[in-house]
Write an enzyme that holds these catalytic residues in place. Structure first.
Site, short mmCIF file in Angstrom:
data_model
loop_
_atom_site.label_atom_id
_atom_site.label_comp_id
_atom_site.label_asym_id
_atom_site.label_seq_id
_atom_site.Cartn_x
_atom_site.Cartn_y
_atom_site.Cartn_z
N HIS A 152 0.81 -1.23 0.00
CA HIS A 152 0.00 0.00 0.00
C HIS A 152 0.84 1.28 0.00
O HIS A 152 0.31 2.35 -0.28
CB HIS A 152 -0.93 0.04 1.22
CG HIS A 152 -1.91 -1.08 1.27
ND1 HIS A 152 -2.77 -1.37 0.23
CD2 HIS A 152 -2.18 -2.02 2.23
CE1 HIS A 152 -3.52 -2.42 0.56
NE2 HIS A 152 -3.17 -2.84 1.76
ZN LIG Z 1 -3.93 -7.12 3.38
#
Ligand SMILES: [Zn+2]
Length: 384
Positions: free
Chosen positions: A137
């Protein structure tokens, strides 16, 4: 007995002190639970499996993707200092807290991933597993979703820079948004992500329609799954989309993120997989016969995660794991099965109307790829 690859596992024995703050869902300690399981199973110490100690990524290695400004904020944050500037790049949020040693931990984890990438590039191993890796992320200049340094991107860039044709296969329950955004225009890397739909889970994107553009068109493959999806749904989509694309693309090397937050009972995700499915998918990837860099990713039920990693890694290495539940049908999920039933989970299935709705959505996504991305890869979809 299946042939053993030359395998390696990245270890963190000398830095057991590095961890996220108490109460944070991300527990690096899962890596030590994994090592305990592998030791109990008699896998550690086998001649085909090397243990390699993680070494921190250098500044230049981190700067291959991250900005100098962000890296200096990470260092400051790691000394426990907070500033408004940090909040603007996601540092000091509930998901990405500022804590002492955070830069050391992020750099060490990324260094472990890059060590694996180098070993594969130099043909020193066929499979390398970094359990504290897969921070998919993180952005170029911001932290999010428990991720500070995007080691997935760093590994893909490193391998592509060495002239390798790279495929990234992300099986974490969360869409690999950081990886996708970083590499969406990079025609040297195939990005595939199977995840719970952004309609029901962070980070909210990852829809099948984002396929890349220009020279990278068709090189971004998203397979969102509806909440409640079980092994059957997952494997149908994996065999129906990811494997044909991988086969047609023909990578030199695969970066495989096996987040165990896909498992039933995970406190963050809403899929209902068992570790049988993740092991099967990982084994199918290994079956391509190419070097695989395996990254641990998420997984917030620590013991289920460690067990799932063990089953997947051992299966990729051709080690049989007992299936104590073979032959049983139905049943209920036992939560933390622990050692009562061996390493493998009891299978769970969706049924009735929920099953029909899941099947219809999975078929819709498979049909989308057959119509849209398969032709780009020259895959005939009439077998469907
Ligand atoms: Zn995850």
């Amino acid at each position: 007995m299946a042939a053993r690859p030359r395998a390696a596992i990245v270890t963190y024995e000398e830095r057991r002190d590095l961890t996220y703050p108490e109460g944070h869902p991300f527990r690096p300690e899962r890596a030590f639970m994994l090592m305990d399981i592998l030791a109990r199973e008699g896998v550690l110490g086998e001649s085909w499996l090397r243990e390699v100690l993680a070494i921190p990524a250098s500044y230049d290695e981190l700067a291959r993707f991250h900005t100098p400004g962000y890296l200096s904020l990470l260092e400051e944050a790691s000394r426990g200092r907070m500033s408004l500037e940090m909040l603007e790049v996601g540092l000091g949020s509930a998901d990405c807290p500022v804590f002492s040693g955070l830069h050391e931990l992020a750099a060490l984890a990324a260094g472990g991933t890059l060590l694996g990438a180098r070993m594969l590039d130099k043909a020193e191993a066929d499979v390398v597993f970094n359990p504290i890796g897969g921070f998919h992320h993180a952005g170029k200049a911001f932290a999010e979703g428990f991720c500070y340094v995007n080691d997935v991107v760093l590994a893909c860039l490193y391998l592509a820079d060495q002239g390798r044709k790279v495929a990234c296969v992300d099986l974490d329950v969360h869409h690999g948004n950081g990886t996708e955004d970083a590499l969406i225009d990079d025609a040297r890397v195939l990005k595939t992500s199977m995840h719970e739909s952004g309609r029901t889970l962070y980070p909210g994107g990852g829809f099948e329609t984002r396929i890349g553009a220009g020279a990278a068109r068709g090189l971004n493959i998203n397979v969102p799954l509806p909440a409640g999806s079980d092994d059957d749904a997952f494997l149908r989509a994996f065999r129906g989309v990811i494997m044909p694309v991988l086969g047609a693309y023909g990578p030199d090397v695969v970066v495989l993120e096996i987040g165990m937050d896909v498992l039933a009972g995970d406190p963050l995700g809403h899929l209902r997989l068992t570790n049988n499915a993740t092991a099967e998918a990982a084994t199918l990837v290994r079956g391509l016969g190419k070097p695989v860099l395996v990254l641990g990713g998420g997984g917030y039920h620590p013991h289920n995660t460690a067990r799932g990693w063990a089953v997947a890694f051992m299966s990729m290495c051709g080690v049989d794991t007992e299936d104590a539940y073979a032959g049983l049908v139905g049943g209920v999920f036992l939560g933390d099965c622990g050692r009562r039933g061996g390493l493998r989970d009891m299978r769970v299935y969706a049924s009735g109307e929920e099953r029909a709705a899941i099947d219809a959505e999975v078929e819709r996504v498979i049909a989308f790829h057959q119509a849209t991305t398969f032709p780009i890869h020259g895959i005939s979809s009439n077998a469907g």
